[in-house]
Design an enzyme around this catalytic site. Structure first.
Site, PDB file in Angstrom:
ATOM      1  CE  LYS A 123      38.796  42.567  44.025  1.00 49.61           C
ATOM      2  NZ  LYS A 123      37.769  43.569  44.089  1.00 49.61           N
ATOM      3  CG  ASP A 141      35.183  41.499  48.589  1.00 49.05           C
ATOM      4  OD1 ASP A 141      35.146  41.526  49.648  1.00 49.05           O
ATOM      5  OD2 ASP A 141      34.354  40.576  47.768  1.00 49.05           O
TER       6      ASP A 141
END
Length: 214
Positions: A123, A141
């Site tokens: 991420k 997220d």
């Protein structure tokens, strides 16, 4: 699994691009070094808090070379108001050492190399490349995860599968959709008491349940 029909996905995409075209991260940074550090610190911490912490950190350690030689306790003190500051302090120093020794103090802009760095997972690498290079990537997220599940785009249980589903669903403009989903989730489709009166995709909402990524 992608749940929406192609025409529904296209309409969702159109509206998000209309509202968030050209949006960028709310993290403050001047270069790739500052951006990567800020993203690492932002894990399970608000951008607002990170923006309060980083000016003093960057003043004392303005680049990879200086951070690689930093005192761990000193870095901990500078970032102590950030969640998980002990691990984050260790990670950013170790990251700096590797970048200094392996990449001649230049942060790699390659996903495969980035995710090998301490504190930099998939991420974080995606967010870095989205923001800095505008790459066609999706980063999931807590905000993105919540929004896309509330909109019935996917029923994936994990961040990894959610990312795959979103790539399959939208294919292009993933970077701008990521930014849009983040901002929408942060200010409108909030975990608690979502501001439904300000929503521009109410016809696609399937639930107000507060989904959490695994």
């Amino acid at each position: 699994m992608v749940l929406r029909k192609p025409e529904e996905l296209e309409e969702i995409k159109r509206r998000f691009l209309e509202h968030y075209k050209g949006s960028q991260t709310e993290l403050n940074y001047k270069n790739d070094y500052e951006l990567l550090i800020a993203i690492i610190l932002s894990a399970q911490c608000t951008d607002k808090r990170v923006n309060i912490i980083t000016p003093a950190l960057f003043k004392k350690y303005p680049d990879i070379k200086s951070l690689a030689c930093a005192n761990l306790d000193d870095v901990k003190e500078l970032i102590k108001s950030c969640s998980f500051f002990n691990n984050k302090a260790k990670n950013i120093i170790e990251m700096a050492k590797i970048v200094r020794d392996k990449f001649n103090c230049k942060i790699p802009h390659d996903h495969k190399e980035l995710i090998k760095l301490p504190g930099v997972g998939n991420k974080t690498a995606n967010v870095f490349l989205i923001e800095l290079n505008g790459e066609n990537r999706m980063a999931v997220d807590t905000h993105v995860f919540r929004v896309v599940h509330r909109l019935g785009i996917t029923d994936a249980k994990t961040v990894e599968q959610t990312e795959k589903d979103l790539i399959e669903a939208f294919k292009t403009d993933l970077n701008e959709l990521h930014q849009g989903f983040v901002l929408f989730g942060r200010y409108i489709c909030t975990a608690k008491n979502p501001k439904c009166d300000k929503c521009f995709v109410p016809d696609f909402c399937v639930t107000k349940e507060s989904f959490k990524a695994r």
